[in-house]
Design an enzyme around this catalytic site. Sequence first.
Site, PDB file in Angstrom:
ATOM      1  CG  HIS A 162     -74.573  -6.595 -34.390  1.00  0.00           C
ATOM      2  ND1 HIS A 162     -75.247  -6.361 -35.565  1.00  0.00           N
ATOM      3  CD2 HIS A 162     -74.143  -5.380 -33.955  1.00  0.00           C
ATOM      4  CE1 HIS A 162     -75.208  -5.065 -35.845  1.00  0.00           C
ATOM      5  NE2 HIS A 162     -74.556  -4.445 -34.879  1.00  0.00           N
ATOM      6  CB  SER A 283     -84.015 -34.930 -21.373  1.00  0.00           C
ATOM      7  OG  SER A 283     -83.832 -36.009 -22.266  1.00  0.00           O
ATOM      8  CE  LYS A 289     -80.651 -30.687 -22.448  1.00  0.00           C
ATOM      9  NZ  LYS A 289     -81.228 -31.042 -23.743  1.00  0.00           N
ATOM     10  CD  GLU A 296     -86.984 -24.787 -24.552  1.00  0.00           C
ATOM     11  OE1 GLU A 296     -86.621 -25.234 -25.639  1.00  0.00           O
ATOM     12  OE2 GLU A 296     -86.965 -25.459 -23.501  1.00  0.00           O
TER      13      GLU A 296
END
Length: 466
Positions: A162, A283, A289, A296
Amino acid sequence: MSQDSKTNQQWGGRFSEPVDAFVQRFTASIQFDQRLYRHDIRGSIAHATMLEKAGVLSADELKAIIDGLNEVQNEIESGQVEWSIPLEDVHMNVESRLTDKIGITGKKLHTGRSRNDQVATDIRLWLRDEIDLISAELTRLQSGMVELAAKESDTIMPGFTHLQTAQPVTFGHHLLAWNEMLERDYSRLLDCRKRLNQSPLGAAALAGTTYPIDRELTASLLGFDHPTRNSLDSVSDRDFAIEFCAFSAMLLTHLSRMSEELILWTSAQFNFINLPDRFCTGSSIMPQKKNPDVPELVRGKTGRVNGHLIALLTLMKSQPLAYNKDNQEDKEPLFDAVDTVKDCLRAFADMIPAIEARKESMYESAKRGFSTATDLADYLVRKGIPFRDSHEIVGKSVAYGIQTGKDLSEMSLDELRQFSTEITDDVFKVLTLEGSVAARNHIGGTAPEQVRRAAAAAGETLGKRS
Ligand code: ARG
């Protein structure tokens, strides 16, 4: 691409006007099936070789055809061939080029054959080559993963259920779980190759042909295991493409799960691993970043491959026997599935061995979240307390830990004994993370010793693949 419009030279005999220019473009497949040219030529050479043995072509004709086809291949590869839309597809483009070169003999190549068995043969040949490349790349990925698992067999991290800290595991064990997914994918891919490797050549348009063809010969010349058994099925079957896309969807599903974990783990909140800069991008607005773009994107590409599977299933649904033009729509989804799988596997095979585990951070995280609570419960069971009661006792200890901000291993013996007097000072062994993982020492367990053994066995399995 040229659209010089004459009545189609290969089938225009019964037509009284040229096909509408838009319809030509709409029905053509040369825009995308040109990538089959090498396999189309290979199939044609096998077919012509068989026709000569059957006495349909003379030895001179066969030689002219083979030399001509080889030349056409060289011309395509050196960029001298302009594909023609009125010639519809790769099959007719190649044949027309051959006939331009060698004259009337070129027109004999299509004897006893149809584009229907030809295209079915070409796709199988093409996909078989791609499957071989893909299985090598999958093996490269698995090898890197298994090596990393062996290296990280002692590295402790939290295991989750979980997405809540559950019990400590080793990072190597987690990596080997990933490898199990890929091992199943590999066996699915081999299975797909097995069913794919049959020769439809000779089925002709749908019913077979009146020439004395030798289907065993063409099958063996093309490296197929045997000819397909039914001509109607041969020209209409695209199960192998669906099976490949099913393999792809499952593989990408697995890669997306791994991606998701990599993305979580590289975040400051988890901070479990570092991915080298070469697999990340920045970024344009936030200078701090470093984004895990590669995982991804792989996660995102899963949708595209799942879409191709659904496209092919829907394409084939309710199609009457035998060949229908619908089947031309098999190519773009299949081609894109192959391209996507190859790119994603390459990205992963390069990236996985480059993962740097942040061991202290993993360890600290496993220490939080009472990950050895089950070990304490098992300890009490060994002292004679029934499991349900020990579960209750440990639950109370955890509640106390939450109140006081202490992990179980940080409590004093007296603090622990408030909950059960069966607890003695040997308890601290089981409350350590090292003790917890080492105790799970059985087949499939997370103990470092088991992980090393499992990694060695996996390495051996991979080594046996040819
Ligand atoms: N380009 C076609 C395809 O991809 C080749 C087969 C065409 N056959 C036909 N009878 N029109 O399926």
